[in-house]
Design an enzyme around this catalytic site. Structure first.
Site, PDB file in Angstrom:
ATOM      1  N   HIS A 207      61.098 -44.652   6.634  1.00  0.00           N
ATOM      2  CA  HIS A 207      60.473 -45.500   7.646  1.00  0.00           C
ATOM      3  C   HIS A 207      61.212 -46.835   7.709  1.00  0.00           C
ATOM      4  O   HIS A 207      61.449 -47.464   6.674  1.00  0.00           O
ATOM      5  CB  HIS A 207      59.007 -45.739   7.289  1.00  0.00           C
ATOM      6  N   SER A 208      61.568 -47.259   8.933  1.00  0.00           N
ATOM      7  CA  SER A 208      62.110 -48.599   9.148  1.00  0.00           C
ATOM      8  C   SER A 208      63.351 -48.827   8.281  1.00  0.00           C
ATOM      9  O   SER A 208      64.312 -48.051   8.378  1.00  0.00           O
ATOM     10  CB  SER A 208      60.995 -49.619   8.880  1.00  0.00           C
ATOM     11  N   GLN A 209      63.360 -49.836   7.391  1.00  0.00           N
ATOM     12  CA  GLN A 209      64.509 -50.037   6.516  1.00  0.00           C
ATOM     13  C   GLN A 209      64.776 -48.779   5.684  1.00  0.00           C
ATOM     14  O   GLN A 209      65.917 -48.488   5.336  1.00  0.00           O
ATOM     15  CB  GLN A 209      64.255 -51.239   5.600  1.00  0.00           C
ATOM     16  N   GLY A 211      64.684 -45.927   6.844  1.00  0.00           N
ATOM     17  CA  GLY A 211      65.491 -45.071   7.717  1.00  0.00           C
ATOM     18  C   GLY A 211      66.974 -45.238   7.419  1.00  0.00           C
ATOM     19  O   GLY A 211      67.736 -44.263   7.398  1.00  0.00           O
TER      20      GLY A 211
END
Ligand SMILES: *[C@@H]1O[C@H](CO)[C@@H](O)[C@H](O)[C@H]1NC(C)=O
Ligand SMILES: *[C@@H]1O[C@H](CO)[C@@H](O)[C@H](O)[C@H]1NC(C)=O
Ligand SMILES: *[C@@H]1O[C@H](CO)[C@@H](O)[C@H](O)[C@H]1NC(C)=O
Ligand SMILES: *[C@@H]1O[C@H](CO)[C@@H](O)[C@H](O)[C@H]1NC(C)=O
Ligand SMILES: *[C@@H]1O[C@H](CO)[C@@H](O)[C@H](O)[C@H]1NC(C)=O
Ligand SMILES: *[C@@H]1O[C@H](CO)[C@@H](O)[C@H](O)[C@H]1NC(C)=O
Length: 372
Positions: A207-209, A211
């Site tokens: 998720h997010s960072q 990713g």
């Protein structure tokens, strides 16, 4: 099931899915990577990655591939455990469907300790207002046009609300490292060792960072990654949008090196080796998008054969630019399914959708993709 410490929550099968304590499971924890560095007249370990391994107590027979979950910036592995409203989170959801799950804390954060070497090594916490404006109550700030569509966070999403306060206290300061690549390389090393230890292909969800860390894990161990799920991964390529227009992620998706074909030359700056083309936008709901020149774009050789899902919600700032990350991946030869949740009738979520009221519905969409 191999060598797992037994911690059985002792709930009956019938009560498991409805219990606020979640799905019965076994648990072990361990650390991967990390290295000794000298400090004064002794040694300390830096960069190790905390891993929590949960194995379902029931329903193991279908033997789906294990899932590694990687949290984002300022977050910890608790993102996947029970939610701030007290209900079970994604770990319970997938355990209940028979999956073994691995939850990490990124290096230099939470239970992966930050061991400063000198006074310039500092930590930076996200403030409560920052978290509310970007994640839990963006509709009260409207920093991007889609923010006003946000409805799914339980409670009012700001300081003083007990669900927000419970969430906010789970966040962990980010180590203020000289370059984001330092963080990324440490997490990549931890994930590579984790993939070797598991020893069979897995699904990696970030998720997010986190990713960013999915691309780096797959690049390091392409044969051990069956598929990638990037949940609103950090982006878009090369140039930030929404909160800044600054250069970022010089390898396109990451700051740390990715393997390209043709290969990057080590003795020339990375920036000078990509031929980039920016499509400008005057519409604040659609970001500028910087891609490689369509004439002979470099290919992400290690990621090409790994089926990839990019998931984006309706009301997050990622709605402004995740489509551009998908374009970049496709240009680089990666086979990507792009899931804009509005297209499957799921509305009102923002960036922390796996903690919001319809989290299980979204987990179901991800599971359908994994199992299709
Ligand atoms: C095991 O799977 C069955 C059938 O899908 C389900 O009814 C049951 O709740 C599951 N058990 C647990 C502990 O999740
Ligand atoms: C402090 O430690 C960091 C490593 O965390 C290192 O990059 C930096 O050069 C050090 N600074 C000084 C002044 O020694
Ligand atoms: C959110 O709820 C808390 C607790 O009821 C309250 O103190 C606070 O003023 C509310 N904030 C907003 C912006 O509504
Ligand atoms: C970079 O290295 C390659 C071979 O490794 C060499 O052919 C080339 O001349 C070098 N370029 C520069 C700018 O030093
Ligand atoms: C695109 O970039 C330009 C130049 O940096 C900037 O002025 C503009 O606001 C950007 N567009 C969007 C939609 O952010
Ligand atoms: C997502 O889908 C909705 C509904 O089709 C559409 O309005 C929106 O523009 C899409 N967003 C992106 C970034 O493609």
């Amino acid at each position: 099931m191999r060598g797992v410490t037994a911690l059985f929550l002792g709930l009956g099968v019938g009560t498991a899915s409805s219990s606020r304590l979640g799905t019965p499971h076994y648990r072990e924890f361990f650390y991967t990577s990390g290295e000794y560095v000298s400090e004064a007249s002794d040694f300390i370990s830096r960069g190790q990655v905390y891993v929590e391994h949960l194995v379902p107590a029931f329903n193991q027979t279908s033997e789906p591939e294990p899932i590694i979950f990687i949290h984002g910036g300022g977050q910890t592995g608790t993102n996947w455990l029970n939610k701030p409203d007290g209900n079970p989170g994604w770990a319970s959801y997938f355990l209940g469907k028979g999956y073994e799950v691995y939850l990490i804390d990124q290096a230099f954060r939470a239970r992966s300790p930050w061991t400063p070497l000198n006074s310039s090594d500092t930590l930076k916490a996200y403030g409560a207002r920052y978290a509310a404006s970007r994640y839990t109550a963006p509709e009260k700030f409207n920093f991007w046009p889609q923010a006003q569509l946000h409805t799914r966070w339980p409670g009012n999403g700001t300081k003083g609300d007990s669900i927000f306060d419970t969430y906010y206290k789970t966040t962990s300061p980010n180590a203020y490292l000289p370059d984001p690549a330092t963080q990324q390389l440490a997490v990549q090393a931890g994930l590579a060792e984790l993939l070797d230890r598991i020893g069979r292909p897995v699904t990696v969800v970030g998720h997010s960072q986190g990713g960013i860390m999915t691309w780096l894990a797959a690049d390091a161990r392409p044969k051990l990654v069956k598929r990638l799920v990037a949940l609103e991964p950090s982006g878009p390529p090369f140039i930030d949008q929404v909160f800044s227009q600054g250069a970022a992620r010089k390898y396109g998706l990451t700051d740390a090196p990715l393997t390209y074909d043709p290969p990057m030359q080590a003795n020339v700056s990375v920036e000078s080796q990509f031929q980039l083309v920016t499509t400008g936008s005057m519409d604040p709901s659609i970001g500028n998008c910087t891609l490689q020149d369509p004439q002979g774009p470099r290919q992400l050789t290690n990621l090409k054969d790994i089926p990839t899902l990019v998931l984006q919600t309706q009301a997050s700032y990622h709605a402004v630019y995740d489509w551009c990350t998908v374009e970049f991946l496709r240009q680089a030869g990666v086979s990507v399914d792009y899931l804009n949740l509005t297209n499957v009738g799921i509305y009102g979520n923002a960036h922390l959708f796996f903690l919001e009221e319809n989290s299980d519905q979204i987990a179901g969409v991800v599971r359908d993709w994994i199992e299709k």
